[in-house]
Design an enzyme around this catalytic site. Structure first.
Site, PDB file in Angstrom:
ATOM      1  N   GLU A 175       0.835  -1.215   0.000  1.00  0.00           N
ATOM      2  CA  GLU A 175       0.000   0.000   0.000  1.00  0.00           C
ATOM      3  C   GLU A 175       0.869   1.266   0.000  1.00  0.00           C
ATOM      4  OE1 GLU A 175      -2.757  -0.493   3.296  1.00  0.00           O
ATOM      5  OE2 GLU A 175      -4.127  -1.618   2.053  1.00  0.00           O
ATOM      6  N   GLU A 210      -5.457  -8.239  -1.302  1.00  0.00           N
ATOM      7  CA  GLU A 210      -6.115  -8.094  -0.003  1.00  0.00           C
ATOM      8  C   GLU A 210      -7.571  -7.771  -0.242  1.00  0.00           C
ATOM      9  OE1 GLU A 210      -4.580  -5.508   3.063  1.00  0.00           O
ATOM     10  OE2 GLU A 210      -2.515  -5.873   2.434  1.00  0.00           O
TER      11      GLU A 210
HETATM   12  C1  BGP Z   1      -4.281  -3.126   4.851  1.00  0.00           C
HETATM   13  C2  BGP Z   1      -2.918  -3.607   5.274  1.00  0.00           C
HETATM   14  C3  BGP Z   1      -2.906  -4.851   6.068  1.00  0.00           C
HETATM   15  C4  BGP Z   1      -4.118  -4.973   6.923  1.00  0.00           C
HETATM   16  C5  BGP Z   1      -5.419  -4.627   6.312  1.00  0.00           C
HETATM   17  C6  BGP Z   1      -6.592  -4.598   7.250  1.00  0.00           C
HETATM   18  O1  BGP Z   1      -4.281  -1.758   4.765  1.00  0.00           O
HETATM   19  O2  BGP Z   1      -2.080  -3.806   4.181  1.00  0.00           O
HETATM   20  O3  BGP Z   1      -1.682  -4.942   6.724  1.00  0.00           O
HETATM   21  O4  BGP Z   1      -4.009  -5.269   8.198  1.00  0.00           O
HETATM   22  O5  BGP Z   1      -5.337  -3.382   5.711  1.00  0.00           O
HETATM   23  O6  BGP Z   1      -6.466  -3.526   8.117  1.00  0.00           O
HETATM   24  P1  BGP Z   1      -6.746  -3.625   9.653  1.00  0.00           P
HETATM   25  O7  BGP Z   1      -5.821  -4.666  10.162  1.00  0.00           O
HETATM   26  O8  BGP Z   1      -6.475  -2.309  10.197  1.00  0.00           O
HETATM   27  O9  BGP Z   1      -8.169  -4.034   9.760  1.00  0.00           O
END
Ligand code: BGP
Length: 458
Positions: A170, A356
Site C-alpha cells: 500500500e 487483499e
Molecule cells: C491493509 C494492510 C494490512 C491490513 C489490512 C486490514 O491496509 O495492508 O496490513 O491489516 O489493511 O487492516 P486492519 O488490520 O487495520 O483491519
C-alpha cells in the site's frame, strides 16, 4: 466467462501481524515492533508487554500447521512478507543474518511442498527501526541502497523458488501515515514527498534487479485501492473525487508509466515542494512493473464542500449514504471492486492481482467453530464482482483474501478484528491458547477454490 484456469486463489498476511518471535534468531526491531497501538496511534518508546505483535499468532513456530490448513483449503498461492529486520537486523549491514534467511527457507519450502506459490512482499509496512531512528527513514536517500541490498539478497537466495514479488505494501498510504516509511517524527511536506520519491526510485531499481537475477521474476507494485465517488453530481464534487483519486493514481502511474504525472507535479509546484530528482533517478523510474496489485476493502465519497470524514482503511472519506458498514465502520461495496478492476486495467493495461480483501469482524467461537455467514456473504459478493470484471475483459491474476488466518490488526493492533477462515484463540489482552479452529468460511472457500468459482452465488 468465469475464472480462468490457473487463477491464483489464496490468502494474504504480513510478517509483523502473524510471526511473533520479534527478537528470535537475531531479528532486529522493526518500526512495527514499537507501534503497540497499531499504525494509527503515535509511536511509543519501545516494545511493551501489551504489544500483541510481539507474539502475534506465533506463525514463526506454527507455520507447518498453518500451511497444512491453507493446503487443505486448496490454496494455490500464499502472500507473506519477509521481515526486513530478520534479514538485516539494523538495515545497514553488508551481510545478511543467516538465521533470518533460514526461517524463510523453511516457510517457502513448506509452501512449495504443498504446491502453493509464494507471493512475497518485500516491505509490508515495516523497515528496521535503526533505519528510522538513525537515518530518518525513507526521507534519507541512503535507504534506497539499503533496500536494494535487502532485495538483491532475497532475490538471489530464493531464486527458482519465489517468482512473484511486491515492493511496498500500500505504497500510497505513506501520504497519510509517514510512520509507515519510518518517519518517526512529524516532518514537513518536503521530507514526506522526498521519501515518496525515494520509495518510488527504490521500487523501480529493485524491479530491474529482480529481472536481472531471474528474467522470469514478476514484480508488482501494491496500492491501497479505494474508489472515490462524487457525493453529488455537482461537477465540483466530481472533480473533488478525481482529485482525491489522483493521490492513489500517482503511485500506479509512476510504476506503470515510468514518469511522474502532470497533476502530481502541479501539486508539488503549488505546495512549494521541490524534489531532489537526479538524472539517474529518471532513468531508473523507467523500470516499470510487470503487474499491479492492490488491496480493496471499501469505497468512499468525496465532496467539494462536505468535510465529514468517516472511518476507513487508513484514509477514509465522506460516508456514502447508500452503503452499510462493517463493525469498524468500513463501508461495504462489492461493486466498487469491479469498478476499480476496470479502472486500473483501462489506465495501466497491466495484469491485476487482488492481494487483499476481506471483512474484519468480531467472531464467536462456539463448539470449536465460528458460524461466520457475514464473512461468507462479504467475500461471495466481492468475488462475484471479480467474475464480472473478468467478463469485462480485465486481466486478473489472482485473489488473496486478507488475513486468511486471524492475525493482529494493522490499524488498531487488536486480535478481535478477525478476517480469517481459521480462528486463532488469542484475545486482545494477550490471553488464549493460540490453538487454530476451522470456521464455516473455511469450508466455503475450499469449495470456491475447488470449483474455480462455480459455487459462488450471484
Ligand atoms: C491493509 C494492510 C494490512 C491490513 C489490512 C486490514 O491496509 O495492508 O496490513 O491489516 O489493511 O487492516 P486492519 O488490520 O487495520 O483491519
Amino acid at each position: 466467462m468465469g475464472f480462468p484456469e490457473g487463477f491464483l486463489w489464496g490468502g494474504a498476511t504480513a510478517a509483523n501481524q502473524i510471526e511473533g518471535a520479534y527478537a528470535e534468531d537475531g531479528k532486529g526491531l522493526s518500526v512495527q515492533d514499537v507501534l503497540p497501538g497499531g499504525v494509527v496511534k503515535p509511536a511509543s518508546a519501545g516494545p511493551t508487554p501489551d504489544n500483541l505483535k510481539l507474539e502475534a499468532i506465533d506463525f514463526y513456530h506454527r507455520y507447518q500447521e498453518d500451511i497444512a490448513l491453507f493446503a487443505e483449503m486448496g490454496f494455490k498461492v500464499f502472500r507473506l512478507s519477509i521481515a526486513w529486520s530478520r534479514i538485516f537486523p539494523r538495515g545497514d549491514e553488508a551481510e545478511p543474518n543467516a538465521a533470518g534467511l533460514a526461517f524463510y527457507d523453511r516457510v517457502i519450502d513448506e509452501l512449495l511442498a504443498h504446491n502453493i506459490v509464494p507471493l512475497v512482499t518485500l516491505s509490508h509496512y515495516e523497515l528496521p527501526l535503526h533505519l528510522a531512528q538513525e537515518y530518518g527513514g525513507w526521507t534519507n536517500r541512503k535507504l534506497i541502497g539499503f533496500y536494494e541490498n535487502f532485495a538483491r539478497t532475497v532475490f538471489k537466495h530464493f531464486q527458482g523458488r519465489v517468482q512473484y514479488w511486491l515492493t511496498f505494501n500500500e505504497i500510497n498510504s505513506i501520504l497519510h501515515f509517514p510512520i509507515l516509511a519510518g518517519i518517526m517524527n512529524a516532518t514537513d511536506k518536503q521530507g514526506l514527498y522526498q521519501a515518496i520519491h525515494h520509495e518510488l526510485v527504490a521500487s523501480a531499481r529493485v524491479t530491474k534487479i529482480a529481472h536481472e537475477v531471474d528474467a522470469t521474476n514478476k514484480i508488482g507494485c501494491m496500492i491501497l485501492a479505494m474508489p472515490r465517488y462524487p457525493l453529488t453530481p455537482n461537477p465540483d464534487d466530481v472533480w473533488a473525487a478525481l482529485d482525491a483519486a489522483h493521490d492513489d493514481f500517482t503511485f500506479g502511474d509512476v510504476h506503470c508509466r515510468g514518469t511522474y504525472p502532470g497533476y502530481f507535479l502541479r501539486k508539488l509546484r503549488e505546495a512549494g515542494i521541490e524534489l531532489d530528482i537526479t538524472e539517474q533517478d529518471r532513468i531508473d523510474l523507467r523500470n516499470t512493473v510487470d503487474f499491479v496489485s492492490f488491496s480493496y476493502y471499501m469505497s468512499v465519497c468525496e465532496s467539494a464542500t462536505d468535510t465529514t470524514r468517516g472511518p476507513g482503511n487508513l484514509i477514509g472519506g465522506v460516508p456514502n449514504p447508500t452503503l452499510a458498514a462493517s463493525q469498524w465502520g468500513w463501508q461495504i461495496d462489492p461493486v466498487g471492486l469491479r469498478i476499480i478492476l476496470n479502472e486500473y486495467w483501462d489506465r495501466w493495461q497491466k495484469p491485476l492481482f487482488i492481494v487483499e480483501n476481506g471483512l474484519g469482524a468480531r467472531d464467536e467461537l462456539v463448539d470449536g467453530t465460528v458460524a461466520d455467514d457475514y464473512r461468507i456473504s462479504y467475500m461471495n459478493d466481492h468475488l462475484v464482482q471479480v467474475g464480472e470484471a473478468l467478463s469485462d475483459g480485465v486481466a486478473v491474476l489472482g485473489y488473496t483474501s486478507w488475513g486468511c488466518i486471524d492475525l493482529v490488526s494493522m490499524s488498531t493492533a487488536e486480535m478481535s478484528k478477525r478476517y480469517g477462515f481459521i480462528y486463532v484463540d488469542r484475545n486482545d489482552d494477550g490471553s488464549g491458547t493460540l490453538q487454530r479452529y476451522r470456521k464455516k468460511s473455511f469450508y466455503w472457500y475450499k469449495d470456491v477454490i475447488t470449483s474455480n468459482g462455480a459455487t459462488l452465488t450471484p
